[in-house]
Design an enzyme around this catalytic site. Structure first.
Site, PDB file in Angstrom:
ATOM      1  N   TRP A 130       0.803  -1.214   0.000  1.00  0.00           N
ATOM      2  CA  TRP A 130       0.000   0.000   0.000  1.00  0.00           C
ATOM      3  C   TRP A 130       0.836   1.263   0.000  1.00  0.00           C
ATOM      4  CZ3 TRP A 130      -4.998   1.898   0.086  1.00  0.00           C
ATOM      5  CH2 TRP A 130      -5.142   3.214   0.548  1.00  0.00           C
ATOM      6  N   ASP A 133      -0.068   9.189   0.529  1.00  0.00           N
ATOM      7  CA  ASP A 133       0.391  10.559   0.246  1.00  0.00           C
ATOM      8  C   ASP A 133       1.819  10.656  -0.292  1.00  0.00           C
ATOM      9  OD1 ASP A 133      -1.070  12.194   3.202  1.00  0.00           O
ATOM     10  OD2 ASP A 133      -1.888  10.779   1.746  1.00  0.00           O
ATOM     11  N   TRP A 157      -4.142   0.313   3.995  1.00  0.00           N
ATOM     12  CA  TRP A 157      -3.491   1.343   4.796  1.00  0.00           C
ATOM     13  C   TRP A 157      -3.199   0.840   6.203  1.00  0.00           C
ATOM     14  CZ3 TRP A 157      -5.025   3.948   9.294  1.00  0.00           C
ATOM     15  CH2 TRP A 157      -4.281   5.091   9.610  1.00  0.00           C
ATOM     16  N   TRP A 192       3.967  10.003   9.390  1.00  0.00           N
ATOM     17  CA  TRP A 192       3.010  10.538   8.429  1.00  0.00           C
ATOM     18  C   TRP A 192       3.608  11.616   7.536  1.00  0.00           C
ATOM     19  CZ3 TRP A 192      -2.222  10.863  11.582  1.00  0.00           C
ATOM     20  CH2 TRP A 192      -2.674   9.558  11.814  1.00  0.00           C
ATOM     21  N   ARG A 256      -1.731  18.112  11.397  1.00  0.00           N
ATOM     22  CA  ARG A 256      -0.806  17.302  10.636  1.00  0.00           C
ATOM     23  C   ARG A 256      -0.460  17.897   9.268  1.00  0.00           C
ATOM     24  NH1 ARG A 256      -5.707  14.455  11.297  1.00  0.00           N
ATOM     25  NH2 ARG A 256      -6.881  14.033   9.385  1.00  0.00           N
ATOM     26  N   ASP A 344     -10.649  16.280   4.285  1.00  0.00           N
ATOM     27  CA  ASP A 344     -10.875  14.960   4.871  1.00  0.00           C
ATOM     28  C   ASP A 344     -12.322  14.524   4.646  1.00  0.00           C
ATOM     29  OD1 ASP A 344     -10.175  13.648   8.225  1.00  0.00           O
ATOM     30  OD2 ASP A 344      -9.901  12.789   6.237  1.00  0.00           O
TER      31      ASP A 344
END
Lengths: 650, 177
Positions: A130, A133, A157, A192, A256, A344
């Site tokens: 997987w 971003d 994910w 992330w 984030r 989102d």
């Protein structure tokens, strides 16, 4: 029986409670005890009643095994690599389990041949598992670097770490070892998204979000272990991480994706981080001199109510006049600034063009009615978490975007991978409309072009389909221009019906002036086809509005894939012909209208229109207008994306 | 004075006995009302002791980690049984059952962990993705049977539980707080 009304007014024993004399105290105690036990009994009785009403009959959970499942977990079965059974039926959006529908839908099992065809030839993807971003793209010592969210363990994910690859031309990629893994308390729950900043002295600084051991989102600093290594294989995390934690008033899980930093007039570095306050999407602003200590600016770079959480915020300048990119710190009279956010809530990327006010760190959109999150999207198909970087090698601003799958996760697991990146796109301000950006595949993609076929002035009468003989049709670069019959444009009756790609009947819904365009990944009998097309709608006032759509409704006989119709209005200016560029690469199609003013990326999973059976057609499904098309179609070579050769030193 | 204090205490005591139950019922009921399968949602949550004093995120977690995972596991067990019985003699049936086994393995080993990690770390769009996918896998399994499906009831339960979970995730994603 006990006292049934626990909330009796005090009057019945008022006098005795309130008098303080010794003689009357004993009686109240006895009474109080009676009341106490009375209340207790009532309370217990009432609780019993409520408890009984709350339990539901077990009819919902009839179970062949006779008992409700226990809470002990069974180890998940290892996946069996078997072929799938017949598939037919309803879209995943339905809320009801529908009976088998449409007997005409023949059952096709997903076999390994179909699944392995889906892998692309020239789009970036890791060898397996997987991806999501894009992270920290940069150019350094002769190499383009690309990092990405990666799951080393599965094709879904989770367990996110940073993958890494390098290329000399952003097309031919070589995989390198993972750049960063989840080995610190401050990123153990996920390494992330983040961005790179290249300092004036050439040093590289990486800021990224870590999900801590307690799932708090914090910002961390990392930098190359060896700045002399052009491949930037190893990375060091700053020992004092995290450098930023969620500020007061911001939820610990709404903080984030830090951006590339840009210089302020005071010589400080400034970054922005997306978040939300209630339902208002917001871009927070921080200044720093050392990337270690930060001061938060009051307010925000910008905020838009109702848009929800802003992920992967991007902020960058564009030139109003020049056809090149601008370094992130550039500002001045000929410059506009773009704010972009990934919402989102709806999984789409939106941008808006406006003016940056450096002194107080705010940005105002040129047109608030198409502000961030409520206006223009980078891409009207599958395209998310996009990020730009300034490519100092060729003086351009380049955009990356994550292209997810739109098939079932079971298929992803079976084929062993999920997700692609778009072909990197240059970004330019569209000074003809003033509201749009123009996106275009980087010119290096043209190095993959092999033999070409040209078709000049092909006339398509209303209601025709014309096959184009180009040989193999799964790896193509197509450039096309369409001219619609002027007379028909004038004669067509206008209507006040509003058109939208998504709610239309797709390519089979015929209008006076559309749809017309191309059918790709289509088999000979057209049982599977993906139309990409223009549709011209004429209003009562005679005004023409052009739409650009990608119709997946008949893209595959399989039922467990997305069958939506994507698209949007595309501005077409006076004197412009309708132009289209398409990159077809197995299960991905990237389509650019009017030089990249409106873009649609889609994923398609045909079962028959694969390998040699895939073909290309021109079509005109309009009822009243003929269309003349001119195209050039190139076969595309593979980019041979593979691991960095072993014999080279690391 | 002492009697007054005791009296006030007595007034509060039964209220305390009532209050947790009322509020508990309210949040579950309020949440489930925003899903398409109210009864299923309420029953699944109320019969799970962890739902006591749970917030919406915890309710989503229970719906996935307990209810969905258990129902999917039960279904996979049933499929295994059927594959071992004489049921599997018909090749089309065998094919459909094998395909369903694969889909349910992915629900249990792929979707559920993805959803839980997303709920725990706050990247809710992946929880939405996983729950939607689970519903789709159950649905796809059902339509793979050429004739009568031996899994209709289980597929419906798993599908509906997934849809409920997806709805709860949507509440979190679009929350006002």
């Amino acid at each position: 029986m006990a006292d049934t009304n626990p909330f009796l007014p005090k009057s019945s024993s008022d006098g005795s409670h309130l008098t303080g004399s010794q003689a009357t105290r004993r009686r109240p105690v006895k009474e109080q005890l009676t009341i106490f036990f009375g209340l207790l009994a009532v309370g217990l009785f009432a609780a019993l009643l409520i408890g009984k009403n709350g339990s539901y009959n077990a009819h919902v959970h009839e179970n062949k095994h006779g008992s409700l499942a226990t809470s002990t977990t069974k180890k998940p079965e290892t996946l069996r690599p078997v072929s799938r059974g017949p598939a037919a039926g309803v879209s995943e959006k339905s809320n009801r389990l529908s009976a088998k529908v449409d007997g005409n839908l023949l059952a096709y099992p997903w076999n390994n041949s179909m699944l392995s065809w889906q892998r692309t030839a020239f789009h970036f993807q890791p060898e397996k598992n997987w991806m999501n971003d894009p992270n920290g793209p940069l150019f350094y010592k002769g190499w383009y670097h690309f990092f990405y969210q990666y799951n080393p363990n599965a094709a879904v994910w989770g367990d996110i770490v940073w993958g890494h690859a390098v290329s000399k031309d952003m097309i031919h990629w070589l995989h390198l070892p993972l750049a960063m893994v989840a080995d610190q308390w401050y990123d153990v729950n996920g390494v992330w998204t983040g961005s790179a900043t290249i300092l004036p002295d050439g040093k590289v600084v990486m800021l990224y979000t870590g999900s801590t051991v307690e799932a708090v989102q914090v910002q961390n600093l990392a930098y190359p272990a060896d700045p002399n290594d052009p491949l930037l294989i190893n990375w060091v995390k700053y020992p004092g991480n995290p450098v930023l934690v969620p500020p007061p008033g911001i939820d610990k899980m709404d903080f984030r994706d830090p951006t590339t930093a840009w210089l302020t007039s005071e010589g400080k570095w400034r970054i922005t981080i997306g978040s939300k306050i209630n339902k208002t999407g917001i871009a927070l602003i921080y200044d720093t001199t050392d990337f270690i200590n930060y001061e938060r600016l009051d307010g925000a770079l910008h905020a838009v109510p109702g848009t929800g959480m802003w992920e992967c915020v991007d902020f960058f300048p564009v030139s109003k006049t020049e056809e090149n990119g601008l370094e992130t710190s550039v500002n001045g009279p000929g410059v506009k600034h773009v704010v972009k956010a990934s919402l989102d809530d709806d999984r789409h990327d939106y941008y808006a063009i406006g003016t940056y006010h450096e002194k107080n760190g705010t940005w105002i959109p040129d047109q608030p009615e198409i502000d961030v999150g409520i206006g223009i999207r980078y891409d009207y198909g599958i395209f998310y978490a996009a990020k730009t970087f300034y490519d100092e090698n060729k003086n351009r601003r380049v955009l990356w975007g994550w292209i997810g799958e739109s098939d079932s996760e079971a298929a992803d697991v079976q084929k062993g991978w999920a997700s692609l990146q778009s072909i990197p796109r240059t970004i330019l301000f569209d000074n003809k409309t003033g509201t749009h950006l123009l996106q275009w595949p980087v010119e290096e993609i043209e190095s993959l072009r092999l033999k070409s076929n040209e078709f000049n002035q092909v006339t398509l009468q209303a209601g025709t389909v014309v096959p184009l003989d180009v040989g193999s049709a799964t790896q193509l670069d197509i450039i096309a221009e369409f001219v619609i019959d002027k007379e028909a444009l004038g004669k067509a009756t206008g209507s006040n019906e509003t058109f939208s790609c998504g709610s239309s009947g797709g390519a089979t819904e015929r209008g006076a002036l559309g749809p017309f365009g191309l059918l790709v990944l289509a088999d000979e009998s057209l049982s599977e086809q993906t139309p990409v097309y223009f549709y011209i709608a004429k209003g009562y006032d005679g005004n023409l509005k052009t739409f650009f759509c990608n119709d997946e409704s008949r893209s595959s006989a399989a039922s467990d894939v997305n069958k939506q119709i994507y698209g949007s209005f595309v501005p077409v200016l006076e004197g412009e012909n309708l132009s289209l560029r398409m990159l077809v690469d197995h299960s991905i199609i990237e389509s650019f209208a009017q030089g990249g003013r409106t873009v649609i990326t889609s994923r398609v999973y045909p079962t028959k229109a694969i390998y040699g059976a895939a073909k290309v057609f021109l079509f005109n499904n309009a009822t009243e207008a003929s269309v003349t098309a001119s195209l050039k179609i190139w076969q595309m070579n593979s980019a041979f994306i593979r691991p960095y050769p072993n014999n080279e030193k690391f | 004075m002492k009697s007054l204090i005791i009296f006030v205490f007595l007034l509060i005591l039964p209220a305390e006995a009532f209050r947790p139950t009322l509020l508990l019922g309210n949040l579950i009921e309020r949440t489930c009302r925003q899903t398409p399968f109210y009864d299923l949602c309420v029953w699944s949550l109320k019969t799970n002791p962890e739902s006591r004093n749970a917030d919406v995120k915890k309710l989503a977690r229970i719906m996935v980690d307990s209810v969905l995972k258990n129902k999917a596991t039960d279904t996979l067990d049933l499929i295994d049984e059927l594959l071992q019985d004489g049921f599997a003699l018909d090749p089309a049936l065998h094919k459909a059952l094998s395909s369903c086994a694969e889909r349910y393995s992915v629900i249990i080993g792929g979707d559920v962990p993805e959803i839980i990690e997303a709920l725990e770390t706050g990247d809710y769009k992946f929880a939405e993705r996983g729950t939607n996918d689970a519903a789709m896998e159950a649905n796809s399994c059902e339509v793979e049977f050429p004739g009568k499906s031996p899994l209709t009831h289980m597929n419906k339960v798993v599908h509906d539980v997934s849809v409920v979970a997806a709805s709860i995730v949507k509440i979190i994603l679009h929350s006002q707080w």
